[in-house]
Motif scaffolding. Structure first.
Motif, PDB file in Angstrom:
ATOM      1  N   UNK A  42       7.763   1.992   6.099  1.00 37.40           N
ATOM      2  CA  UNK A  42       7.830   1.289   4.664  1.00 37.40           C
ATOM      3  C   UNK A  42       6.949   0.115   4.781  1.00 37.40           C
ATOM      4  N   UNK A  43       7.278  -0.635   6.202  1.00 33.31           N
ATOM      5  CA  UNK A  43       6.473  -1.492   6.453  1.00 33.31           C
ATOM      6  C   UNK A  43       5.076  -1.467   6.529  1.00 33.31           C
ATOM      7  N   UNK A  44       4.793  -0.204   6.929  1.00 32.00           N
ATOM      8  CA  UNK A  44       3.259   0.190   7.369  1.00 32.00           C
ATOM      9  C   UNK A  44       2.491   0.198   5.897  1.00 32.00           C
ATOM     10  N   UNK A  45       3.336   0.929   5.020  1.00 30.14           N
ATOM     11  CA  UNK A  45       2.662   1.253   3.884  1.00 30.14           C
ATOM     12  C   UNK A  45       2.514  -0.034   3.214  1.00 30.14           C
ATOM     13  N   UNK A  46       3.625  -0.933   3.059  1.00 29.70           N
ATOM     14  CA  UNK A  46       3.165  -2.085   2.549  1.00 29.70           C
ATOM     15  C   UNK A  46       2.067  -2.988   3.023  1.00 29.70           C
ATOM     16  N   UNK A  47       2.024  -3.150   4.384  1.00 29.93           N
ATOM     17  CA  UNK A  47       1.033  -3.860   5.070  1.00 29.93           C
ATOM     18  C   UNK A  47      -0.503  -3.331   4.771  1.00 29.93           C
ATOM     19  N   UNK A  48      -0.544  -1.645   4.625  1.00 27.63           N
ATOM     20  CA  UNK A  48      -1.744  -1.299   4.243  1.00 27.63           C
ATOM     21  C   UNK A  48      -2.044  -1.267   2.903  1.00 27.63           C
ATOM     22  N   UNK A  49      -1.307  -1.189   2.066  1.00 30.38           N
ATOM     23  CA  UNK A  49      -1.536  -1.290   0.581  1.00 30.38           C
ATOM     24  C   UNK A  49      -1.989  -2.648   0.200  1.00 30.38           C
ATOM     25  N   UNK A  50      -1.749  -3.687   1.099  1.00 30.33           N
ATOM     26  CA  UNK A  50      -2.162  -5.014   0.830  1.00 30.33           C
ATOM     27  C   UNK A  50      -3.606  -4.888   0.750  1.00 30.33           C
ATOM     28  N   UNK A  51      -4.148  -4.242   1.534  1.00 30.22           N
ATOM     29  CA  UNK A  51      -5.562  -4.335   1.461  1.00 30.22           C
ATOM     30  C   UNK A  51      -6.217  -3.900   0.240  1.00 30.22           C
ATOM     31  N   UNK A  52      -5.701  -2.915  -0.481  1.00 24.67           N
ATOM     32  CA  UNK A  52      -5.894  -2.488  -1.850  1.00 24.67           C
ATOM     33  C   UNK A  52      -5.667  -3.401  -2.809  1.00 24.67           C
ATOM     34  N   UNK A  53      -4.384  -4.305  -2.620  1.00 22.82           N
ATOM     35  CA  UNK A  53      -4.388  -5.181  -3.636  1.00 22.82           C
ATOM     36  C   UNK A  53      -5.248  -6.265  -3.393  1.00 22.82           C
ATOM     37  N   UNK A  54      -6.024  -6.782  -2.298  1.00 21.86           N
ATOM     38  CA  UNK A  54      -6.820  -8.169  -2.126  1.00 21.86           C
ATOM     39  C   UNK A  54      -8.234  -7.344  -2.681  1.00 21.86           C
ATOM     40  N   UNK A  55      -8.422  -5.924  -2.506  1.00 24.90           N
ATOM     41  CA  UNK A  55      -9.877  -5.635  -2.914  1.00 24.90           C
ATOM     42  C   UNK A  55      -9.701  -5.123  -4.514  1.00 24.90           C
ATOM     43  N   UNK A  56      -8.825  -5.123  -5.239  1.00 23.09           N
ATOM     44  CA  UNK A  56      -8.825  -4.630  -6.805  1.00 23.09           C
ATOM     45  C   UNK A  56      -9.635  -5.935  -7.523  1.00 23.09           C
ATOM     46  N   UNK A  57      -9.162  -7.125  -7.161  1.00 20.75           N
ATOM     47  CA  UNK A  57     -10.126  -8.108  -8.081  1.00 20.75           C
ATOM     48  C   UNK A  57     -11.600  -8.087  -7.637  1.00 20.75           C
ATOM     49  N   UNK A  58     -11.710  -7.830  -6.219  1.00 19.01           N
ATOM     50  CA  UNK A  58     -13.098  -7.903  -5.927  1.00 19.01           C
ATOM     51  C   UNK A  58     -13.814  -6.883  -6.723  1.00 19.01           C
ATOM     52  N   UNK A  59     -13.185  -5.719  -6.600  1.00 20.22           N
ATOM     53  CA  UNK A  59     -13.791  -4.578  -7.569  1.00 20.22           C
ATOM     54  C   UNK A  59     -13.797  -4.909  -8.957  1.00 20.22           C
ATOM     55  N   UNK A  60     -13.058  -5.449  -9.428  1.00 18.07           N
ATOM     56  CA  UNK A  60     -12.839  -5.798 -10.890  1.00 18.07           C
ATOM     57  C   UNK A  60     -14.204  -6.901 -11.290  1.00 18.07           C
ATOM     58  N   UNK A  61     -14.416  -7.721 -10.042  1.00 13.97           N
ATOM     59  CA  UNK A  61     -15.400  -8.771 -10.394  1.00 13.97           C
ATOM     60  C   UNK A  61     -16.995  -7.822 -10.428  1.00 13.97           C
ATOM     61  N   UNK A  62     -16.746  -7.145  -9.467  1.00 15.99           N
ATOM     62  CA  UNK A  62     -18.262  -6.168  -9.432  1.00 15.99           C
ATOM     63  C   UNK A  62     -18.502  -5.644 -10.868  1.00 15.99           C
TER      64      UNK A  62
END
Ligand code: PQQ
Length: 250
Positions: A42-62
């Motif tokens: 669970x911790x691994x999933x949360x830590x790895x998914x964090x990268x998706x979370x921080x990239x989503x607004x960058x993707x939306x800005x693109x």
């Protein structure tokens, strides 16, 4: 002879049928749902998914950067605010950091991205890069895996508290928040998509774009399976140290 396009209703149904490949069916996700995931998983999933979370607004800005239509930008910009927050309201990234704390991870560990596996990083980066290079309509429509997201967020809210009493319930705000936001995103994403792809060929292309996005999400969980279930993180035959790169800022 040219093949007739699907009607709007048929096209929407074809998109929804892609739900059978959503990452809710990935064995790593199923294990989290049925209570058999370990704390480390669970911790691994949360830590790895964090990268998706921080990239989503960058993707939306693109997407915004490529979109000349003011009305679309006025609506799409809300997605960035949802994740980054605005004065007086914390956004999704902050809520995810609190999910991290709820599962026992310091926010510094998430922010450092030290646990982000290369395979997860590459998959997420592929999504951001697609949004940079595609037309704004194609990039917008690639968000439509969100069609299936309210169900997956609800499934976590329904199952995790029973299976994982060690998780602080304060951490679940992110999932609750996304139930409403994802429904609104889908409504906008569908409006764009259903009217943009008007030939059979274009509709097939859109289905392939949606499959690409499903592949991003599935591949992230494949990388996590290797690391946290099969205990084969990158370089495991050489070292137990996390020697992989932490992202190369350009
Ligand atoms: O937890 C999930 O399974 C899940 C999946 C997805 C998705 O389907 O892409 C998103 C989210 N969560 C999410 O929280 C989110 O903000 C989000 C934005 C987008 C997008 O493509 O713009 N997908 C998703």
């Amino acid at each position: 002879m040219q093949r007739e396009p699907m009607s709007i209703t048929e096209f929407e149904q074809a998109l929804r049928d892609k739900g059978r490949y959503y990452h809710i069916h990935h064995p790593f996700h199923v294990a989290m749902y049925d209570g058999s995931a370990t704390r480390e998983q669970i911790q691994g999933w949360v830590a790895n998914r964090f990268y998706y979370q921080v990239c989503i607004p960058v993707k939306d800005a693109a997407i915004l950067a490529n979109c000349p239509d003011r009305d679309t930008r006025r609506e799409w910009i809300q997605r960035i605010i949802d994740h980054d927050g605005e004065p007086g309201s914390e956004g999704g990234i902050e809520a995810w950091l609190r999910l991290g704390e709820a599962v026992g991870l310091d926010r510094e560990v998430l922010l450092s991205q030290e646990l982000v596996l290369p395979g997860v990083r590459f998959a997420v980066d592929a999504y951001v890069n697609f949004a940079r290079r595609a037309s704004w309509q194609e990039a917008a429509s690639s968000s439509l895996t969100e069609l299936f997201a309210p169900h997956i967020h609800q499934s976590r809210l329904d199952s995790w508290p029973q299976h994982y009493p060690w998780i602080d319930p304060a951490g679940y705000d992110y999932f609750r928040k996304r139930l409403k936001e994802a429904r609104r995103d889908v409504e906008h994403g569908l409006r764009i998509t259903l009217h943009h792809y008007t030939t059979w060929e274009a509709q097939q292309r859109m289905l392939e774009i949606l499959q690409f996005k499903l592949d991003v999400l599935w591949s992230m969980l494949d990388a996590m399976t290797m690391a946290y279930e099969l205990e084969r993180p990158p370089y495991h035959t050489v070292t137990a140290d996390k020697v992989w790169h932490r992202g190369i800022a350009l």
